[in-house]
Design an enzyme around this catalytic site. Structure first.
Site, PDB file in Angstrom:
ATOM      1  N   GLY A  22      -1.359  -7.143   0.454  1.00 39.77           N
ATOM      2  CA  GLY A  22      -0.899  -6.758   1.781  1.00 39.77           C
ATOM      3  C   GLY A  22       0.526  -7.128   2.118  1.00 39.77           C
ATOM      4  N   ASN A  30       3.048  -5.025   1.997  1.00 43.36           N
ATOM      5  CA  ASN A  30       3.554  -3.914   2.816  1.00 43.36           C
ATOM      6  C   ASN A  30       2.983  -4.000   4.233  1.00 43.36           C
ATOM      7  OD1 ASN A  30       5.335  -1.844   1.336  1.00 43.36           O
ATOM      8  ND2 ASN A  30       3.804  -2.418  -0.182  1.00 43.36           N
ATOM      9  N   ARG A  74     -17.960   9.368  -2.958  1.00 45.68           N
ATOM     10  CA  ARG A  74     -16.629   9.221  -2.364  1.00 45.68           C
ATOM     11  C   ARG A  74     -16.593   9.846  -0.973  1.00 45.68           C
ATOM     12  NH1 ARG A  74     -12.753   7.381  -5.868  1.00 45.68           N
ATOM     13  NH2 ARG A  74     -13.186   7.659  -8.065  1.00 45.68           N
ATOM     14  N   LEU A 112      -8.887   9.524  -2.575  1.00 42.49           N
ATOM     15  CA  LEU A 112      -9.445  10.101  -1.351  1.00 42.49           C
ATOM     16  C   LEU A 112      -9.827  11.565  -1.556  1.00 42.49           C
ATOM     17  CD1 LEU A 112      -6.819   8.492   1.006  1.00 42.49           C
ATOM     18  CD2 LEU A 112      -9.222   7.835   0.796  1.00 42.49           C
ATOM     19  N   HIS A 129       4.298   4.699  -3.142  1.00 45.07           N
ATOM     20  CA  HIS A 129       3.972   4.650  -4.567  1.00 45.07           C
ATOM     21  C   HIS A 129       5.121   3.945  -5.302  1.00 45.07           C
ATOM     22  CE1 HIS A 129       1.993   5.822  -8.234  1.00 45.07           C
ATOM     23  NE2 HIS A 129       3.153   6.190  -8.718  1.00 45.07           N
TER      24      HIS A 129
HETATM   25  C1  GRF Z   1       2.592  -1.559  -3.857  1.00 43.24           C
HETATM   26  O1  GRF Z   1       3.192  -1.699  -5.101  1.00 43.24           O
HETATM   27  C2  GRF Z   1       2.539  -0.113  -3.466  1.00 43.24           C
HETATM   28  O2  GRF Z   1       3.630   0.617  -3.955  1.00 43.24           O
HETATM   29  C3  GRF Z   1       1.269   0.349  -4.127  1.00 43.24           C
HETATM   30  O3  GRF Z   1       0.391  -0.735  -3.997  1.00 43.24           O
HETATM   31  C4  GRF Z   1       1.119  -1.944  -3.903  1.00 43.24           C
HETATM   32  C5  GRF Z   1       0.665  -2.637  -2.669  1.00 43.24           C
HETATM   33  O4  GRF Z   1       1.170  -3.946  -2.579  1.00 43.24           O
HETATM   34  N1  GRF Z   1       0.791   1.554  -3.513  1.00 43.24           N
HETATM   35  P1  GRF Z   1       0.847  -4.819  -1.293  1.00 43.24           P
HETATM   36  O5  GRF Z   1      -0.665  -4.978  -1.207  1.00 43.24           O
HETATM   37  O6  GRF Z   1       1.405  -4.108  -0.102  1.00 43.24           O
HETATM   38  O7  GRF Z   1       1.515  -6.139  -1.537  1.00 43.24           O
END
Ligand code: GRF
Length: 213
Positions: free
Chosen positions: A9, A11, A62, A90, A106
């Site tokens: 988490g 991000n 799913r 998804l 991504h």
């Molecule tokens: C990131 O590398 C993002 O690009 C990918 O998953 C990872 C998530 O990292 N989709 P975090 O859980 O936000 O640290």
């Protein structure tokens, strides 16, 4: 907004921080994880954000899992859905009702390296650069129209872990910024693709520079 996670988490944390700093004028009303052990759930709780765990292992298909997500998001009147390390593929059950208000990040310079192990693949190919791309989510895995892309150099002797750290740092800048554009109604998914301020976004996304607002 709702933010969907499966793991650490970072991000999500960037979104929490951007909202707290007034850089992103939005409310994170819900964080959903499919993984009860996701460390990101604690980050949400620390910030006073409601959390739900919807464990995909409790659903037969799913589609049933996706419907449970949709029900939860609708119950919370969510407008924008942010996938932030959400490690589930998804189906249209989820994507169709949120098409145009569903973003993902991504860890590659899309269209290069959709799928997993992106940093290893960039190193193996002896690429000079790596990066991250925010994109609208469509049915094609990691294939929806790019919005915003940031590049980092690949340095001699980099490991995949080194590269992951360098890329994560730019992810935390570009993802809240793209969401800000959405909230400000500058970003839209149309039949012709992704648009910013009414203009078509290039096929690799707007290239990030530090002066972008
Ligand atoms: C990131 O590398 C993002 O690009 C990918 O998953 C990872 C998530 O990292 N989709 P975090 O859980 O936000 O640290």
């Amino acid at each position: 907004m709702a933010i969907l996670i499966s793991g650490r988490g970072t991000n999500l944390q960037a979104f929490i921080d951007a909202c707290a700093a007034g850089e992103l004028n939005a409310q994170i009303s819900l964080v959903i994880s499919n993984n009860p052990a996701a460390a990101g759930l604690q980050r949400a709780q620390n910030a006073g954000i409601a959390t739900r765990c919807i464990d995909h292992r409790n659903y037969r298909t799913r589609e049933e899992f996706d419907q449970a997500l949709v029900d939860e998001l609708n119950a919370n009147e969510v407008n924008l859905v942010i996938l932030a390390g959400f490690m589930r593929i998804l189906t249209p059950v989820f994507i169709a009702p949120f098409l145009g208000r569903l973003l993902n990040i991504h860890p590659s310079l899309l269209p290069k390296y959709p799928g997993l192990r992106t940093h290893q693949r960039a190193l193996l190919a002896e690429d000079a650069e790596a990066g991250a791309t925010v994109h609208f989510v469509t049915q094609e895995l990691d294939g929806g129209p790019p919005v915003l892309q940031a590049r980092v150099p690949i340095l001699a002797n980099d490991t995949a872990e080194d590269l992951a750290i360098r890329v994560a740092a730019v992810e935390h800048k570009i993802y809240p910024l793209a969401a800000r554009w959405y909230v400000e109604e500058r970003l839209a998914l149309t039949d012709a693709g992704a648009q910013f301020d009414g203009k078509q976004i290039p096929s690799t996304g707007i290239q990030y520079t530090a002066d972008l607002r």
